[in-house]
Design a protein around this motif. Structure first.
Motif, PDB file in Angstrom:
ATOM      1  N   UNK A 135      39.497  35.317  38.063  1.00 53.71           N
ATOM      2  CA  UNK A 135      38.986  35.544  39.416  1.00 53.71           C
ATOM      3  C   UNK A 135      40.125  35.788  40.406  1.00 53.71           C
ATOM      4  N   UNK A 136      41.205  35.030  40.273  1.00 49.14           N
ATOM      5  CA  UNK A 136      42.337  35.186  41.197  1.00 49.14           C
ATOM      6  C   UNK A 136      42.960  36.576  41.096  1.00 49.14           C
ATOM      7  N   UNK A 137      43.101  37.075  39.873  1.00 45.67           N
ATOM      8  CA  UNK A 137      43.705  38.401  39.719  1.00 45.67           C
ATOM      9  C   UNK A 137      42.790  39.482  40.292  1.00 45.67           C
ATOM     10  N   UNK A 138      41.490  39.341  40.087  1.00 46.75           N
ATOM     11  CA  UNK A 138      40.567  40.338  40.639  1.00 46.75           C
ATOM     12  C   UNK A 138      40.568  40.292  42.166  1.00 46.75           C
ATOM     13  N   UNK A 139      40.825  39.129  42.732  1.00 48.92           N
ATOM     14  CA  UNK A 139      40.939  39.045  44.191  1.00 48.92           C
ATOM     15  C   UNK A 139      42.085  39.912  44.684  1.00 48.92           C
ATOM     16  N   UNK A 140      43.221  39.852  44.001  1.00 53.76           N
ATOM     17  CA  UNK A 140      44.382  40.641  44.415  1.00 53.76           C
ATOM     18  C   UNK A 140      44.117  42.139  44.260  1.00 53.76           C
ATOM     19  N   UNK A 141      43.454  42.519  43.161  1.00 52.00           N
ATOM     20  CA  UNK A 141      43.160  43.942  42.951  1.00 52.00           C
ATOM     21  C   UNK A 141      42.158  44.432  43.999  1.00 52.00           C
ATOM     22  N   UNK A 142      41.144  43.621  44.280  1.00 49.31           N
ATOM     23  CA  UNK A 142      40.132  44.028  45.254  1.00 49.31           C
ATOM     24  C   UNK A 142      40.693  44.123  46.666  1.00 49.31           C
ATOM     25  N   UNK A 143      41.716  43.344  46.958  1.00 43.61           N
ATOM     26  CA  UNK A 143      42.332  43.445  48.283  1.00 43.61           C
ATOM     27  C   UNK A 143      42.908  44.840  48.505  1.00 43.61           C
ATOM     28  N   UNK A 144      43.373  45.451  47.425  1.00 43.62           N
ATOM     29  CA  UNK A 144      43.972  46.781  47.559  1.00 43.62           C
ATOM     30  C   UNK A 144      42.929  47.818  47.968  1.00 43.62           C
ATOM     31  N   UNK A 145      41.668  47.583  47.587  1.00 43.85           N
ATOM     32  CA  UNK A 145      40.622  48.531  47.961  1.00 43.85           C
ATOM     33  C   UNK A 145      40.356  48.527  49.460  1.00 43.85           C
ATOM     34  N   UNK A 146      40.682  47.439  50.141  1.00 41.66           N
ATOM     35  CA  UNK A 146      40.404  47.341  51.563  1.00 41.66           C
ATOM     36  C   UNK A 146      41.456  48.053  52.407  1.00 41.66           C
ATOM     37  N   UNK A 147      42.476  48.587  51.771  1.00 39.80           N
ATOM     38  CA  UNK A 147      43.526  49.306  52.499  1.00 39.80           C
ATOM     39  C   UNK A 147      43.531  50.762  52.028  1.00 39.80           C
ATOM     40  N   UNK A 148      42.984  51.679  52.807  1.00 43.51           N
ATOM     41  CA  UNK A 148      42.878  53.086  52.371  1.00 43.51           C
ATOM     42  C   UNK A 148      44.230  53.712  52.039  1.00 43.51           C
ATOM     43  N   UNK A 149      45.302  53.229  52.653  1.00 37.08           N
ATOM     44  CA  UNK A 149      46.604  53.842  52.394  1.00 37.08           C
ATOM     45  C   UNK A 149      47.201  53.409  51.063  1.00 37.08           C
ATOM     46  N   UNK A 150      46.568  52.439  50.400  1.00 36.19           N
ATOM     47  CA  UNK A 150      47.063  51.971  49.109  1.00 36.19           C
ATOM     48  C   UNK A 150      46.159  52.527  48.014  1.00 36.19           C
ATOM     49  N   UNK A 151      46.723  53.342  47.163  1.00 32.26           N
ATOM     50  CA  UNK A 151      45.949  53.999  46.108  1.00 32.26           C
ATOM     51  C   UNK A 151      45.540  52.995  45.034  1.00 32.26           C
ATOM     52  N   UNK A 152      44.337  53.195  44.495  1.00 31.64           N
ATOM     53  CA  UNK A 152      43.816  52.358  43.420  1.00 31.64           C
ATOM     54  C   UNK A 152      42.977  53.217  42.496  1.00 31.64           C
ATOM     55  N   UNK A 153      43.257  53.139  41.204  1.00 30.61           N
ATOM     56  CA  UNK A 153      42.527  53.933  40.220  1.00 30.61           C
ATOM     57  C   UNK A 153      41.029  53.640  40.321  1.00 30.61           C
ATOM     58  N   UNK A 154      40.210  54.695  40.239  1.00 31.58           N
ATOM     59  CA  UNK A 154      38.770  54.565  40.470  1.00 31.58           C
ATOM     60  C   UNK A 154      38.107  53.639  39.461  1.00 31.58           C
ATOM     61  N   UNK A 155      38.400  53.817  38.169  1.00 32.92           N
ATOM     62  CA  UNK A 155      37.737  52.999  37.140  1.00 32.92           C
ATOM     63  C   UNK A 155      38.163  51.533  37.259  1.00 32.92           C
TER      64      UNK A 155
END
Length: 638
Positions: A135-155
């Motif tokens: 859960x903690x790791x997914x929190x960090x990955x999901x935080x990246x989605x909230x910043x449009x300037x930070x790219x995140x792979x779609x899948x």
């Protein structure tokens, strides 16, 4: 900043898709459970997937700073981050350096899922660690989605946004101390406080009688204590200077014969350690004060040990404390009255040698014991729980009480406690007492934490479970007694007694008033199949409303009265039930009419054959008919 002896790694890694990525040591400063600042560091360059590690580290730093998490939570996030990076290095091997949250190739989705599935095998069954790390790791990955300037792979974004598939595990709730164990803890704590006060009082009395050991010699305890109290001689110098063998009074303060077979340096260390204990409380001495304050206030160990000089305000009626709970980010201000005020007694003798709890007296004893340490402490306001420590370098230091090894203190006090020696159980014991005192009202019990905290944590103790079970059993028995309470059946003799001119003895036995007897005689209480004591007090309807189930449920009602004259109606009702039994399934009939049929069969079994024959003859002559509501003529399957 890099640690001592560590080369500073702070360089940029140029990525053609993402631009420059800073690869350097990340750090966060977080408060621990006692409010002390701690520095946590994470170095992405330790991993082959250093780009991925740097991206996650940035999210980790921001998350901890924004949420103001404590050291324990921040450390667990960092541990999960390290474990995932190690897994990526092992899974991707030569391609680990290309791994990034922004890239679709190599695909980190499969790596993430594989890492999560590998976690349960690394911990015991039922552990909460696998679910927490995932859960903690997914929190960090999901935080990246909230910043449009930070790219995140779609899948990867789609998978991380969902809940992980691991079990959360279970935790073993601490049980409260029994009343016997709690009383023993309080008595032992008071005994320990009494010994500490006597020890410190004797030590400072010797200081008043001592002088500089350079003038009076190095073999008398008063002179050595005077030198330490006035900082005239450093602990290092005293450890080197005191001659051995020691005088008997000095040898007595070194436990376990620690001077035998030791070098001069170690013997001097243990001597100075023993001398300092005559003047200042150590870590072990503070356990007793913590036990007493938890038992007296009902607050958590964290709140009690975080008290400072500014947290205490003595009042005419007692004391007012300001307690801070860092975990819940809440500040509580509580007033505690003096026992003599509560009991309206003008003068009450001091009770340091008795197991009685008064918050103001406990705080006074604590402040008196730690007063010399607060003078030496460099920060204001100074904590109340201070301890003197002599590390191996023989430099006396004053710091916050760490209060470790509570179990060892319990053993030294000669206590035989049931279960684990954990001071948090004492807080639960107080909560149980409060729950009993307030009759289980959670709004009153949960006065220093959330109600959900009480339901999920404090309400799981053995005592409250037993009390809850007793309450439930009592309630069930009450409803069961009402449910099985059937009608009162009168025989011919009882009916004759009611017809007498003075039916007082019968009234006393049956619990009927004179007016109810008159109604019973005149037929005003007739409900069809039976008579009724009070149709406005039906167990099947609201109080004050006319019974809505008569006469169908009269044979299940405690208000019903069955006289011998009701026998024809009972036989007709029995025939009606026999017809229903043939049309309904056994389960359906038992659900709707089972209790009524059983009660009716018991009533008819008490009648003689002659009475039943006579009643059948009345029915055949048409003198009696069964009056039922229209709804009783139709039956529907559930």
């Amino acid at each position: 900043m890099p640690r001592r002896g560590e080369r500073r790694r702070d360089f940029r890694h140029d990525d053609p898709q993402m631009g420059p990525v800073r690869i350097g040591v990340r750090q966060v400063i977080t408060p621990d459970s006692r409010g002390k600042k701690r520095v946590l560091r994470f170095d992405p360059s330790q991993f082959a997937c250093r780009t991925l590690a740097a991206e996650l580290a940035d999210e980790w730093v921001e998350y901890i700073e924004v949420t103001a998490r404590r050291t324990g939570t921040a450390s667990r996030h960092r541990q999960g981050l390290r474990m995932f990076c190690e897994h990526v290095d092992a899974q991707l091997a030569d391609r680990a350096a290309e791994a990034s949250l922004a890239r679709a190739d190599p695909d980190l989705t499969a790596v993430l899922l594989a890492w999560e599935q590998s976690l349960p095998a690394q911990y015991p069954r039922g552990s909460t660690r696998p679910g927490t790390f995932a859960a903690n790791l997914r929190i960090l990955i999901n935080r990246r989605q909230r910043h449009p300037e930070r790219a995140l792979a779609a899948r990867l974004a789609q998978v991380a946004a969902q809940d992980h598939g691991l079990a959360w595990g279970t935790t073993q709730e601490l049980d409260e101390f029994s009343r016997k164990d709690k009383a023993a803890l309080v008595r032992a704590a008071w005994d320990d406080v009494t010994r500490l006060r006597k020890r410190l009082k004797a030590g400072w009395e010797m200081v008043a009688a001592g002088g500089h050991p350079a003038e009076r010699g190095w073999s008398r305890m008063p002179d050595l204590l005077w030198a330490l109290a006035h900082q005239a001689v450093s602990p290092q110098e005293m450890a080197r200077t005191v001659p051995f063998p020691l005088a008997p009074e000095l040898a007595a303060i070194i436990p376990d014969n620690r001077t035998e077979g030791r070098s001069c340096g170690l013997r001097g260390y243990f001597l100075v350690h023993g001398l300092l204990n005559q003047l200042y409380p150590n870590e072990r001495d503070l356990h007793a004060f913590r036990v007493l304050l938890i038992a007296a206030t009902g607050h958590s160990p964290e709140e009690v040990t975080s008290l400072t000089e500014d947290s205490v305000e003595f009042t005419e009626g007692g004391i007012r404390l300001t307690m801070t709970k860092n975990r819940a980010r809440r500040i509580h201000r509580r007033a505690f009255a003096r026992i003599d005020k509560l009991n309206a007694v003008e003068h009450v003798q001091e009770y340091a040698d008795r197991p009685r709890l008064e918050v103001s007296a406990i705080i006074r004893h604590l402040m008196e014991a730690t007063a010399p340490l607060r003078e030496l402490y460099g920060t204001r306001p100074a904590p109340l729980f201070l301890q003197g420590t002599l590390p191996p370098n023989v430099q006396f230091t004053v710091g916050r009480g760490r209060l470790r090894h509570f179990g060892q203190w319990v053993v030294e006090m000669g206590l035989d406690l049931e279960g684990r020696a954990d001071v948090r159980r004492l807080r639960k014991s107080v909560k149980v007492e409060k729950a009993v005192a307030f009759g289980g009202r959670i709004t009153d019990i949960a006065d220093d934490h959330h109600e959900e905290t009480f339901r999920g944590h404090y309400a799981q103790g053995t005592t409250l479970r037993m009390i809850s079970g007793q309450v439930i059993t009592t309630a069930q028995q009450s409803w069961f007694d009402k449910a099985i309470a059937g009608p009162v059946v009168l025989d011919a003799a009882a009916e004759t007694a009611l017809g007498e001119q003075d039916p007082t003895p019968a009234l006393r036995e049956l619990g009927l008033s004179a007016e109810q007897v008159e109604d019973l005689r005149s037929g005003a209480m007739e409900m069809g199949v039976t008579s009724c004591r009070d149709p406005f007090d039906s167990p099947f309807s609201r109080p004050g409303d006319l019974c809505t189930v008569a006469p169908l449920r009269c044979l299940e009602c405690r208000n019903a009265w069955i006289l011998p004259s009701h026998l024809p109606q009972l036989l007709l009702f029995s025939d009606h039930l026999d017809g229903l039994r043939t049309r309904l399934s056994p389960v359906h009939f038992q659900t709707l009419w089972g209790q009524t049929a059983a009660n009716l069969a018991a009533v008819l079994a008490e009648r003689t054959e002659a009475e039943i024959t006579a009643a059948r003859r009345h029915i055949a002559d048409g003198a009696n008919t069964l009056q039922l509501p229209l709804a009783a003529r139709a039956e529907f399957d559930a």
